[in-house]
Scaffold this motif. Structure first.
Motif, PDB file in Angstrom:
ATOM      1  N   CYS A  11       0.812  -1.222   0.000  1.00 27.01           N
ATOM      2  CA  CYS A  11       0.000   0.000   0.000  1.00 27.01           C
ATOM      3  C   CYS A  11       0.847   1.275   0.000  1.00 27.01           C
ATOM      4  CB  CYS A  11      -0.919  -0.014   1.216  1.00 27.01           C
ATOM      5  SG  CYS A  11      -0.052  -0.156   2.788  1.00 27.01           S
ATOM      6  N   ASP A  12       0.155   2.419  -0.112  1.00 31.05           N
ATOM      7  CA  ASP A  12       0.827   3.728  -0.156  1.00 31.05           C
ATOM      8  C   ASP A  12       0.019   4.760   0.654  1.00 31.05           C
ATOM      9  OD1 ASP A  12      -1.338   3.749  -1.939  1.00 31.05           O
ATOM     10  OD2 ASP A  12      -0.363   5.122  -3.356  1.00 31.05           O
ATOM     11  N   PRO A  13      -0.126   4.547   1.975  1.00 35.08           N
ATOM     12  CA  PRO A  13      -1.087   5.358   2.745  1.00 35.08           C
ATOM     13  C   PRO A  13      -0.767   6.852   2.726  1.00 35.08           C
ATOM     14  CG  PRO A  13      -0.172   3.541   4.058  1.00 35.08           C
ATOM     15  CD  PRO A  13       0.616   3.603   2.792  1.00 35.08           C
ATOM     16  N   ASP A  16      -7.398   6.376   2.125  1.00 34.21           N
ATOM     17  CA  ASP A  16      -8.206   5.157   1.978  1.00 34.21           C
ATOM     18  C   ASP A  16      -7.375   3.905   2.271  1.00 34.21           C
ATOM     19  OD1 ASP A  16      -6.893   6.024  -0.361  1.00 34.21           O
ATOM     20  OD2 ASP A  16      -8.157   4.800  -1.644  1.00 34.21           O
ATOM     21  N   ASP A  17      -6.061   3.958   2.007  1.00 31.87           N
ATOM     22  CA  ASP A  17      -5.188   2.852   2.430  1.00 31.87           C
ATOM     23  C   ASP A  17      -5.263   2.697   3.953  1.00 31.87           C
ATOM     24  OD1 ASP A  17      -3.055   2.473  -0.120  1.00 31.87           O
ATOM     25  OD2 ASP A  17      -3.753   4.513   0.158  1.00 31.87           O
ATOM     26  N   ALA A  18      -5.299   3.840   4.662  1.00 36.24           N
ATOM     27  CA  ALA A  18      -5.341   3.782   6.133  1.00 36.24           C
ATOM     28  C   ALA A  18      -6.599   3.046   6.593  1.00 36.24           C
ATOM     29  CB  ALA A  18      -5.306   5.199   6.713  1.00 36.24           C
ATOM     30  N   GLY A  40       3.703   6.165  -4.147  1.00 35.16           N
ATOM     31  CA  GLY A  40       2.458   6.346  -4.896  1.00 35.16           C
ATOM     32  C   GLY A  40       1.835   7.669  -4.518  1.00 35.16           C
ATOM     33  N   ASN A  41       0.940   7.654  -3.536  1.00 32.72           N
ATOM     34  CA  ASN A  41       0.249   8.889  -3.150  1.00 32.72           C
ATOM     35  C   ASN A  41       1.223   9.983  -2.713  1.00 32.72           C
ATOM     36  OD1 ASN A  41      -2.428   8.067  -3.588  1.00 32.72           O
ATOM     37  ND2 ASN A  41      -2.460   6.967  -1.632  1.00 32.72           N
ATOM     38  N   GLN A  42       2.305   9.547  -2.061  1.00 28.13           N
ATOM     39  CA  GLN A  42       3.391  10.467  -1.723  1.00 28.13           C
ATOM     40  C   GLN A  42       4.696   9.682  -1.874  1.00 28.13           C
ATOM     41  OE1 GLN A  42       4.625  13.246  -1.175  1.00 28.13           O
ATOM     42  NE2 GLN A  42       2.894  14.671  -1.020  1.00 28.13           N
ATOM     43  N   ALA A 126      -3.103  -5.360  -3.178  1.00 27.73           N
ATOM     44  CA  ALA A 126      -2.322  -4.192  -3.601  1.00 27.73           C
ATOM     45  C   ALA A 126      -3.240  -2.981  -3.711  1.00 27.73           C
ATOM     46  CB  ALA A 126      -1.648  -4.469  -4.940  1.00 27.73           C
ATOM     47  N   THR A 127      -2.920  -1.940  -2.938  1.00 28.25           N
ATOM     48  CA  THR A 127      -3.749  -0.732  -2.984  1.00 28.25           C
ATOM     49  C   THR A 127      -2.929   0.499  -3.382  1.00 28.25           C
ATOM     50  OG1 THR A 127      -3.446  -0.310  -0.615  1.00 28.25           O
ATOM     51  CG2 THR A 127      -5.343  -1.658  -1.236  1.00 28.25           C
ATOM     52  N   GLY A 128      -1.776   0.247  -3.990  1.00 31.80           N
ATOM     53  CA  GLY A 128      -0.964   1.335  -4.529  1.00 31.80           C
ATOM     54  C   GLY A 128      -0.523   0.936  -5.926  1.00 31.80           C
ATOM     55  N   HIS A 242     -11.712   4.017  -1.617  1.00 29.15           N
ATOM     56  CA  HIS A 242     -11.383   2.941  -2.561  1.00 29.15           C
ATOM     57  C   HIS A 242     -10.781   1.690  -1.913  1.00 29.15           C
ATOM     58  CE1 HIS A 242     -11.504   6.089  -5.730  1.00 29.15           C
ATOM     59  NE2 HIS A 242     -10.806   6.820  -4.880  1.00 29.15           N
ATOM     60  N   ASP A 243      -9.619   1.901  -1.264  1.00 28.18           N
ATOM     61  CA  ASP A 243      -8.757   0.761  -0.928  1.00 28.18           C
ATOM     62  C   ASP A 243      -9.400  -0.212   0.069  1.00 28.18           C
ATOM     63  OD1 ASP A 243      -6.892   1.842  -2.610  1.00 28.18           O
ATOM     64  OD2 ASP A 243      -5.749   2.819  -1.014  1.00 28.18           O
ATOM     65  N   ALA A 244     -10.246   0.305   0.931  1.00 28.87           N
ATOM     66  CA  ALA A 244     -10.857  -0.571   1.943  1.00 28.87           C
ATOM     67  C   ALA A 244     -11.792  -1.601   1.290  1.00 28.87           C
ATOM     68  CB  ALA A 244     -11.617   0.274   2.968  1.00 28.87           C
TER      69      ALA A 244
HETATM   70 CA    CA Z   1      -3.766   3.640  -2.252  1.00 28.27          CA
END
Ligand code: CA
Ligand code: BDR
Length: 317
Positions: A11-13, A16-18, A40-42, A126-128, A242-244
């Protein structure tokens, strides 16, 4: 109850990853073997620290965090500060982790875990961007037949969010996504068609506010920032978490309906790089190893998330 589903969360919190992490940590149907991170997100440093801070908030620093790829396979780094802020988790105070991430690289951890486990037991979520997952498949091809399932938040069969047809996670590293979608493992795409149904409404926030805990406040702070970002930049009334949805699908597949359909990732189109192309023309072959998520039970999904926050809040007190 059957044994919990063993997962690695890449993931890439990310707001939504969190929430995906909270669900995976709290629900007894899931055993979270480890968290691997991907730029990813950061930037990688920021989102790895974010993953650790979320674990602190959840009272679960025992879960190992392995930092992975800082940049895509081929393309330049692209981050999403408009959506997730400068920290990657703007809107809340992030607690200091009390221990560093693990020494082992994320890709090595994914491979070692899959090779040590009974075949068909560990699921990769995978969420990133898919950089780590693609590298793992290339470095140790035997993981492809050992993994139980790969569940990806990314793509969409009707819509994009970063371009008209590309979703952010796929757009950031389309070459990696192409590798991952092309491997001979069962893959579930939880794309925008599904995740745009997972809006964190005011009613959801009110339910979490009633829990009255630091973790509940943390969730509300995250969602308030995420809502403003989605209103300003994507024209949404409420933010899609999304990610959840990937974790909800694994906990209770009746909450996320799916349909089998062959998928591939576009790499060369003038306007379509990063598009996930779904071939709906005829019923999928019996051995089709791709499926897409289609319809979300909104109430069932949010019941799971609210319950996860309640469970973790009680554990923390
Ligand atoms: Ca993500
Ligand atoms: C995806 O991109 C990121 O911004 C979110 O964390 C999610 O994984 C949605 O397009």
């Amino acid at each position: 109850m059957s044994d919990p589903r063993q997962i690695i969360l890449d993931c890439d919190p990310g707001h939504d990853d969190a929430v995906a992490m909270m669900l995976a940590l709290a629900n007894p149907a899931i055993e979270l073997l480890g968290i691997t991170t991907v730029g990813g997100n950061q930037t990688l440093d920021k989102i790895t620290r974010n993953a650790q801070s979320v674990l602190v908030m959840c009272g679960r620093e025992d879960v190992p965090v392995h930092a992975g790829s800082a940049r895509p396979l081929v393309r330049r780094v692209e981050i999403a500060p408009d959506i997730h802020g400068e920290s990657g988790l703007d809107g809340v105070e992030l607690p200091e982790p009390t221990r560093p991430p693990q020494d082992t690289h994320a890709v090595r951890f994914i491979i070692d875990t899959l090779m040590a486990a009974e075949p068909g037991t560990v699921t990769l979520v995978a969420t990133g961007p898919l950089t780590n997952v693609a590298l793992a498949a290339r470095l140790e091809p035997r993981i492809v037949e050992r993994v139980r399932e790969v569940v990806v938040m990314g793509g969409g069969y009707h819509e994009g969010n970063w371009t008209p047809v590309a979703e952010f996670n796929i757009w950031v590293d389309p070459e990696a996504a192409h590798i991952v979608f092309d491997e001979e493992w069962p893959l579930t795409m939880v794309g925008l068609d599904l995740t745009h149904q997972a809006l964190a409404t005011a009613k959801v926030e009110a339910q979490v506010r009633d829990i009255d805990s630091p973790l509940g406040e943390f969730f509300i702070g995250l969602m308030d920032f995420f809502r403003k970002a989605y209103q300003e930049h994507q024209g949404f009334p409420d933010p899609p978490v999304h990610d959840a949805c990937t974790i909800a699908y694994l906990i209770d597949p009746t909450i996320v309906q799916t349909r089998k359909v062959p998928l591939t990732v576009e790499l060369r189109g003038e306007h379509t790089v990063g598009m996930t192309v779904a071939d709906f023309r005829s019923p999928a072959a019996a051995d089709c190893r791709h499926q897409v998520a289609t319809k979300l039970d909104h109430a069932g999904f949010w019941d799971l998330v609210v319950e996860a926050i309640r469970v973790l809040s009680h554990e923390e007190s």
